[in-house]
Scaffold this active site. Sequence first.
Site, PDB file in Angstrom:
ATOM      1  N   ASN A   9       4.792   6.469  -6.311  1.00  0.00           N
ATOM      2  CA  ASN A   9       3.510   6.881  -6.858  1.00  0.00           C
ATOM      3  C   ASN A   9       2.887   7.552  -5.661  1.00  0.00           C
ATOM      4  O   ASN A   9       2.308   6.953  -4.791  1.00  0.00           O
ATOM      5  CB  ASN A   9       2.679   5.459  -7.428  1.00  0.00           C
ATOM      6  CG  ASN A   9       1.430   5.956  -7.926  1.00  0.00           C
ATOM      7  OD1 ASN A   9       0.898   6.916  -7.801  1.00  0.00           O
ATOM      8  ND2 ASN A   9       0.624   4.873  -7.919  1.00  0.00           N
ATOM      9  N   LYS A  11       0.006   8.623  -5.934  1.00  0.00           N
ATOM     10  CA  LYS A  11      -1.705   8.632  -6.272  1.00  0.00           C
ATOM     11  C   LYS A  11      -2.177   9.986  -5.797  1.00  0.00           C
ATOM     12  O   LYS A  11      -1.423  11.179  -6.063  1.00  0.00           O
ATOM     13  CB  LYS A  11      -2.100   7.580  -5.073  1.00  0.00           C
ATOM     14  CG  LYS A  11      -1.410   6.315  -5.268  1.00  0.00           C
ATOM     15  CD  LYS A  11      -1.939   4.976  -4.407  1.00  0.00           C
ATOM     16  CE  LYS A  11      -1.059   3.730  -4.722  1.00  0.00           C
ATOM     17  NZ  LYS A  11      -1.412   2.451  -4.181  1.00  0.00           N
ATOM     18  N   HIS A  96      -2.191   0.751 -13.904  1.00  0.00           N
ATOM     19  CA  HIS A  96      -2.327   0.656 -12.294  1.00  0.00           C
ATOM     20  C   HIS A  96      -3.621  -0.033 -11.956  1.00  0.00           C
ATOM     21  O   HIS A  96      -4.586   0.327 -12.449  1.00  0.00           O
ATOM     22  CB  HIS A  96      -1.905   2.110 -11.729  1.00  0.00           C
ATOM     23  CG  HIS A  96      -1.845   1.695  -9.995  1.00  0.00           C
ATOM     24  ND1 HIS A  96      -2.935   1.485  -9.197  1.00  0.00           N
ATOM     25  CD2 HIS A  96      -0.596   1.727  -9.488  1.00  0.00           C
ATOM     26  CE1 HIS A  96      -2.036   1.203  -8.011  1.00  0.00           C
ATOM     27  NE2 HIS A  96      -0.801   1.341  -8.021  1.00  0.00           N
ATOM     28  N   GLU A  98      -5.466   0.194  -9.574  1.00  0.00           N
ATOM     29  CA  GLU A  98      -6.727   1.106  -9.422  1.00  0.00           C
ATOM     30  C   GLU A  98      -7.371   1.900 -10.438  1.00  0.00           C
ATOM     31  O   GLU A  98      -8.302   2.166 -10.440  1.00  0.00           O
ATOM     32  CB  GLU A  98      -6.062   2.253  -8.302  1.00  0.00           C
ATOM     33  CG  GLU A  98      -5.797   1.716  -7.078  1.00  0.00           C
ATOM     34  CD  GLU A  98      -4.580   2.542  -6.032  1.00  0.00           C
ATOM     35  OE1 GLU A  98      -4.273   3.600  -6.782  1.00  0.00           O
ATOM     36  OE2 GLU A  98      -3.976   1.956  -5.147  1.00  0.00           O
ATOM     37  N   GLU A 168       2.362  -5.701  -9.234  1.00  0.00           N
ATOM     38  CA  GLU A 168       1.792  -5.061  -8.037  1.00  0.00           C
ATOM     39  C   GLU A 168       0.607  -6.174  -7.655  1.00  0.00           C
ATOM     40  O   GLU A 168      -0.437  -5.788  -8.133  1.00  0.00           O
ATOM     41  CB  GLU A 168       1.213  -3.758  -7.888  1.00  0.00           C
ATOM     42  CG  GLU A 168       2.701  -2.862  -8.203  1.00  0.00           C
ATOM     43  CD  GLU A 168       1.993  -1.429  -7.732  1.00  0.00           C
ATOM     44  OE1 GLU A 168       2.773  -0.846  -7.103  1.00  0.00           O
ATOM     45  OE2 GLU A 168       0.997  -0.664  -8.305  1.00  0.00           O
ATOM     46  N   GLY A 174      -1.413  -1.023  -0.519  1.00  0.00           N
ATOM     47  CA  GLY A 174      -2.109  -0.277   0.680  1.00  0.00           C
ATOM     48  C   GLY A 174      -2.650  -1.093   1.946  1.00  0.00           C
ATOM     49  O   GLY A 174      -3.323  -0.643   2.698  1.00  0.00           O
ATOM     50  N   SER A 213       2.775  -2.295  -0.234  1.00  0.00           N
ATOM     51  CA  SER A 213       3.343  -2.331   0.931  1.00  0.00           C
ATOM     52  C   SER A 213       4.686  -2.409   1.017  1.00  0.00           C
ATOM     53  O   SER A 213       5.277  -3.250   2.012  1.00  0.00           O
ATOM     54  CB  SER A 213       2.464  -3.408   1.913  1.00  0.00           C
ATOM     55  OG  SER A 213       1.129  -2.859   1.730  1.00  0.00           O
TER      56      SER A 213
HETATM   57  P1  13P Z   1       1.521   0.922  -1.465  1.00  0.00           P
HETATM   58  O1  13P Z   1       2.893   0.893  -1.255  1.00  0.00           O
HETATM   59  O2  13P Z   1       0.854   2.114  -0.494  1.00  0.00           O
HETATM   60  O3  13P Z   1       1.074  -0.378  -0.975  1.00  0.00           O
HETATM   61  O4  13P Z   1       0.996   1.266  -2.783  1.00  0.00           O
HETATM   62  C1  13P Z   1       1.844   0.339  -3.899  1.00  0.00           C
HETATM   63  C2  13P Z   1       1.350   1.142  -5.226  1.00  0.00           C
HETATM   64  O5  13P Z   1       0.111   0.877  -5.441  1.00  0.00           O
HETATM   65  C3  13P Z   1       2.352   1.837  -5.993  1.00  0.00           C
HETATM   66  O6  13P Z   1       1.746   1.985  -7.174  1.00  0.00           O
END
Ligand code: 13P
Length: 250
Positions: A9, A11, A96, A98, A168, A174, A213
């Site tokens: 992803n 982002k 997601h 976010e 997740e 992150g 992560s």
């Molecule tokens: P990170 O691997 O940067 O923690 O992000 C995970 C994520 O949100 C994938 O959709």
Amino acid sequence: MRKHIVAGNWKMNTTVAEGVELAKAVVAASAEVPADVKLIIAPPFTHLYPVAEVVKGSAVGLSSQNCANKEKGAYTGEVAVNMLESVGCQYVILGHSERREYYGETDATLVEKVKLALAQGLSPIFCIGEKKEEREAGRHFEVVTEQVKNVLFELTPEQMANVVVAYEPVWAIGTGLTATAEQAQEIHAEIRKVLAEKFGELAQEISILYGGSCNPTNAKELFACPDIDGGLIGGAALKADSFQAIALSF
Ligand code: 13P
């Protein structure tokens, strides 16, 4: 045997030119990834058209990071599932954290999005996961169970067969904080158990990915868990070599 999947992803990162280069590097890196590991990349909307050309004919799948909850019409700024299909996407990341957190996405909207995606022949990569305070309050099982029931229980078994689930934990995204293999395995097993309540044996066929992560250092331990079928990768997917290293961790 469940499908092993490693999905990147991206982002809101990379320009179109950078994204095309990254996609080329992922396609090159995919040559060393065993055929039983499906690689997927999810660039921003603006990149999908040129990136589709790059992945065409390769084993790398293409995903968007979202879609509209409407079919077409006067919805400024939205992107419909038929547009995604027509550009060459096979997958769409939905729900997601976010999107839920910053853009007010609700379970009700997600039911619409998941159904539209499936009707268009796209496989949703459906994300669930608890926040830090929910885990601290011991509510993580309850939270993910609700997220699964509110959205995925609205599907028929035929629809569910084309869904990928991604767990997740929000506190791990992150942050460099990963769920331990034990924490991830116990909740993946629970998610599969909840899916089995509605879908029976089909739950054994559904790929459940871990995200948060995940990196080349911790992927091996996570992927060794019986109910972890791969990863949804953020930061570590922005470099083809670390993305490849994760895909080689099964
Ligand atoms: P990170 O691997 O940067 O923690 O992000 C995970 C994520 O949100 C994938 O959709």
